[in-house]
Each structure stands twice: as structure tokens, then as C-alpha cells.
Design an enzyme around this catalytic site. Structure first.
Site, PDB file in Angstrom:
ATOM      1  N   GLU A  48       0.870  -1.177   0.000  1.00  0.00           N
ATOM      2  CA  GLU A  48       0.000   0.000   0.000  1.00  0.00           C
ATOM      3  C   GLU A  48       0.904   1.223   0.000  1.00  0.00           C
ATOM      4  O   GLU A  48       1.598   1.491   0.980  1.00  0.00           O
ATOM      5  CB  GLU A  48      -0.897  -0.064   1.242  1.00  0.00           C
ATOM      6  CG  GLU A  48      -2.327   0.358   0.963  1.00  0.00           C
ATOM      7  CD  GLU A  48      -2.407   1.842   0.673  1.00  0.00           C
ATOM      8  OE1 GLU A  48      -3.046   2.230  -0.325  1.00  0.00           O
ATOM      9  OE2 GLU A  48      -1.802   2.607   1.443  1.00  0.00           O
ATOM     10  N   SER A  49       0.905   1.953  -1.105  1.00  0.00           N
ATOM     11  CA  SER A  49       1.910   3.008  -1.272  1.00  0.00           C
ATOM     12  C   SER A  49       1.769   4.121  -0.221  1.00  0.00           C
ATOM     13  O   SER A  49       2.777   4.687   0.218  1.00  0.00           O
ATOM     14  CB  SER A  49       1.856   3.583  -2.687  1.00  0.00           C
ATOM     15  OG  SER A  49       0.569   4.058  -2.986  1.00  0.00           O
ATOM     16  N   CYS A  78       4.148  -2.574  -8.537  1.00  0.00           N
ATOM     17  CA  CYS A  78       2.825  -2.126  -8.072  1.00  0.00           C
ATOM     18  C   CYS A  78       2.947  -0.917  -7.125  1.00  0.00           C
ATOM     19  O   CYS A  78       3.249   0.171  -7.610  1.00  0.00           O
ATOM     20  CB  CYS A  78       2.060  -3.288  -7.471  1.00  0.00           C
ATOM     21  SG  CYS A  78       0.289  -3.026  -7.554  1.00  0.00           S
ATOM     22  N   ARG A 105      -3.528   5.482  -9.407  1.00  0.00           N
ATOM     23  CA  ARG A 105      -3.676   4.370  -8.459  1.00  0.00           C
ATOM     24  C   ARG A 105      -5.040   3.704  -8.603  1.00  0.00           C
ATOM     25  O   ARG A 105      -6.011   4.351  -8.947  1.00  0.00           O
ATOM     26  CB  ARG A 105      -3.528   4.877  -7.025  1.00  0.00           C
ATOM     27  CG  ARG A 105      -2.159   5.408  -6.713  1.00  0.00           C
ATOM     28  CD  ARG A 105      -2.114   5.952  -5.295  1.00  0.00           C
ATOM     29  NE  ARG A 105      -2.440   4.910  -4.325  1.00  0.00           N
ATOM     30  CZ  ARG A 105      -2.850   5.143  -3.078  1.00  0.00           C
ATOM     31  NH1 ARG A 105      -3.007   6.378  -2.667  1.00  0.00           N
ATOM     32  NH2 ARG A 105      -3.107   4.149  -2.275  1.00  0.00           N
ATOM     33  N   ILE A 132      -2.979  -6.786  -8.753  1.00  0.00           N
ATOM     34  CA  ILE A 132      -3.751  -6.629  -7.509  1.00  0.00           C
ATOM     35  C   ILE A 132      -3.918  -5.138  -7.233  1.00  0.00           C
ATOM     36  O   ILE A 132      -2.950  -4.439  -6.911  1.00  0.00           O
ATOM     37  CB  ILE A 132      -3.036  -7.296  -6.314  1.00  0.00           C
ATOM     38  CG1 ILE A 132      -2.777  -8.783  -6.601  1.00  0.00           C
ATOM     39  CG2 ILE A 132      -3.877  -7.134  -5.042  1.00  0.00           C
ATOM     40  CD1 ILE A 132      -1.886  -9.460  -5.577  1.00  0.00           C
ATOM     41  N   HIS A 168       2.624  -8.180 -10.330  1.00  0.00           N
ATOM     42  CA  HIS A 168       3.443  -8.797  -9.273  1.00  0.00           C
ATOM     43  C   HIS A 168       4.217  -9.998  -9.808  1.00  0.00           C
ATOM     44  O   HIS A 168       3.736 -11.137  -9.695  1.00  0.00           O
ATOM     45  CB  HIS A 168       2.542  -9.269  -8.134  1.00  0.00           C
ATOM     46  CG  HIS A 168       1.999  -8.177  -7.290  1.00  0.00           C
ATOM     47  ND1 HIS A 168       2.516  -7.851  -6.063  1.00  0.00           N
ATOM     48  CD2 HIS A 168       0.968  -7.325  -7.502  1.00  0.00           C
ATOM     49  CE1 HIS A 168       1.838  -6.845  -5.550  1.00  0.00           C
ATOM     50  NE2 HIS A 168       0.888  -6.504  -6.402  1.00  0.00           N
ATOM     51  N   GLU A 170       6.608 -11.545  -8.616  1.00  0.00           N
ATOM     52  CA  GLU A 170       6.999 -12.480  -7.555  1.00  0.00           C
ATOM     53  C   GLU A 170       5.892 -13.485  -7.243  1.00  0.00           C
ATOM     54  O   GLU A 170       6.115 -14.454  -6.528  1.00  0.00           O
ATOM     55  CB  GLU A 170       7.411 -11.689  -6.297  1.00  0.00           C
ATOM     56  CG  GLU A 170       6.283 -11.164  -5.429  1.00  0.00           C
ATOM     57  CD  GLU A 170       5.534  -9.951  -6.007  1.00  0.00           C
ATOM     58  OE1 GLU A 170       5.818  -9.545  -7.152  1.00  0.00           O
ATOM     59  OE2 GLU A 170       4.643  -9.433  -5.297  1.00  0.00           O
TER      60      GLU A 170
END
Ligand code: GLN
Length: 187
Positions: A48-49, A78, A105, A132, A168, A170
Site C-alpha cells: 500500500e503506497s 505495483c 492508483r 492486484i 506482481h 513475484e
């Protein structure tokens, strides 16, 4: 062996360390400016930025990260992409301004909070991408190279030393993006 730090204040950092280790990097978790210092490159994970910004501020990491990025390599995914951008919308918020992109966003809306999509890459072929609550890259500066798109939207770009993905990597069984970043770092 290149040493890649993973910013570990919040969010999805453990899986990045595993992907990086699989492609042959030495990794460490970064929570302080001192831990950033020995790294050749850094991954800023998803999460969450807004929370990450608060934590960067609290830990006094915002300026050290900006200085790090002026010399070394950063890969932001992200929320990490949002932190690296030059301009952020929805709402506007401060950012490191190291990658010349404007982002919006949560741009895919509530209905499509997360999805797995097939994306087409330049030099990557097709790839599964996990989104996501992803941002959209609205515009890219002249020095930015688009490496992959989802439909018309750039979703993997690079600006000099830095790489950004709105998805993402990963979370897929595919380490090609991490391998690509590592290769930039090792030259
Ligand atoms: N929606 C988050 C933000 O705006 C990013 C989501 C993510 O990193 N998966 O910061």
C-alpha cells in the site's frame, strides 16, 4: 555476486527475496538507510503506497532512497511503481520521481481488484501477470522504454537503471523479470 536489497517495511517482500535468490542474487531485507548502503540494487515491493510513504518518512528513508536511486538500480512493483513515479493521481501523493511516468492508483476499479492476465512483452514473449489493485501507467517520458503491455497499457517499463511493473512478478512461477533486473545490475 550482486547484492539486491528488498525494502521490507510493508507488503509483499518475502516472495521477492525468494525469486531473487532463485535467479542467483544475494539478498537482504532493508529497513534502514544503513541497510541500504551495501546494496547494488533494490526491490520496492507491492503493498500500500500510502502506508509505505508514511513508513519511509518515519524511518527517515525517503531521501536516502532518492539518493540511492540516483546511483544504483531500483525495481518497483505495483505500490513500488507508484513510489518511483514522477506523478501520482487518485489521489495525488508524493513520490521519489525516479521513473518518468505518471500513474493512476487503483485504476482498474473495484470490480476487477485482482486478476491474472496474459501480457505480451518485448523480448519476454508472453507472460502471466498477476494484478492486484494495480495502477495504470498513464504516460511515459521520452527516455522510458516499454517492455510489456496489457492491452494498450504499459505494465513493465524501464527508465535507465530502473524497472517498474504494475503487476506482481513475484507471484507467478516465472522469474524472468527478476532475472532481467539482476542482469541490469550485474551489467
Ligand atoms: N493499490 C495499492 C496502492 O495504491 C497498490 C497495490 C499493490 O501494490 N498490489 O498503493
Amino acid at each position: 555476486m550482486a547484492h539486491i536489497g528488498v525494502l521490507a517495511l510493508q507488503g509483499d517482500y518475502e516472495k521477492h527475496s525468494r525469486s531473487l535468490a532463485r535467479v542467483g542474487a544475494q539478498t537482504s531485507e532493508v529497513r534502514t538507510a544503513a541497510e541500504l548502503e551495501p546494496c547494488d540494487g533494490l526491490v520496492i515491493p507491492g503493498g500500500e503506497s500510502t502506508s509505505m510513504l508514511k513508513l519511509l518518512d518515519r524511518e527517515g528513508l525517503f531521501e536516502p532512497l532518492r539518493r540511492f536511486g540516483a546511483r544504483k538500480f531500483i525495481f518497483g512493483t505495483c505500490a513500488g511503481a507508484i513510489l518511483l513515479a514522477t506523478r501520482v493521481e487518485n489521489p495525488e501523493q508524493p513520490s521519489l520521481g525516479l521513473v518518468d511516468i505518471a500513474v493512476r492508483r487503483n485504476a482498474y476499479g473495484r470490480q476487477l481488484d485482482s486478476r491474472v492476465a496474459s501480457i505480451a512483452g518485448v523480448g519476454f514473449g508472453s507472460m502471466e501477470a498477476v494484478f492486484i489493485r494495480a495502477p495504470i501507467i498513464l504516460s511515459t517520458g521520452p527516455a522510458v522504454r516499454v517492455l510489456a503491455r496489457y492491452g494498450n497499457d504499459p505494465v513493465l517499463v524501464e527508465d535507465g537503471r530502473h524497472v517498474v511493473s504494475t503487476f506482481h512478478p513475484e507471484l507467478s512461477n516465472d522469474d524472468r523479470v527478476h532475472a532481467y533486473f539482476l542482469k541490469k545490475v550485474t551489467g
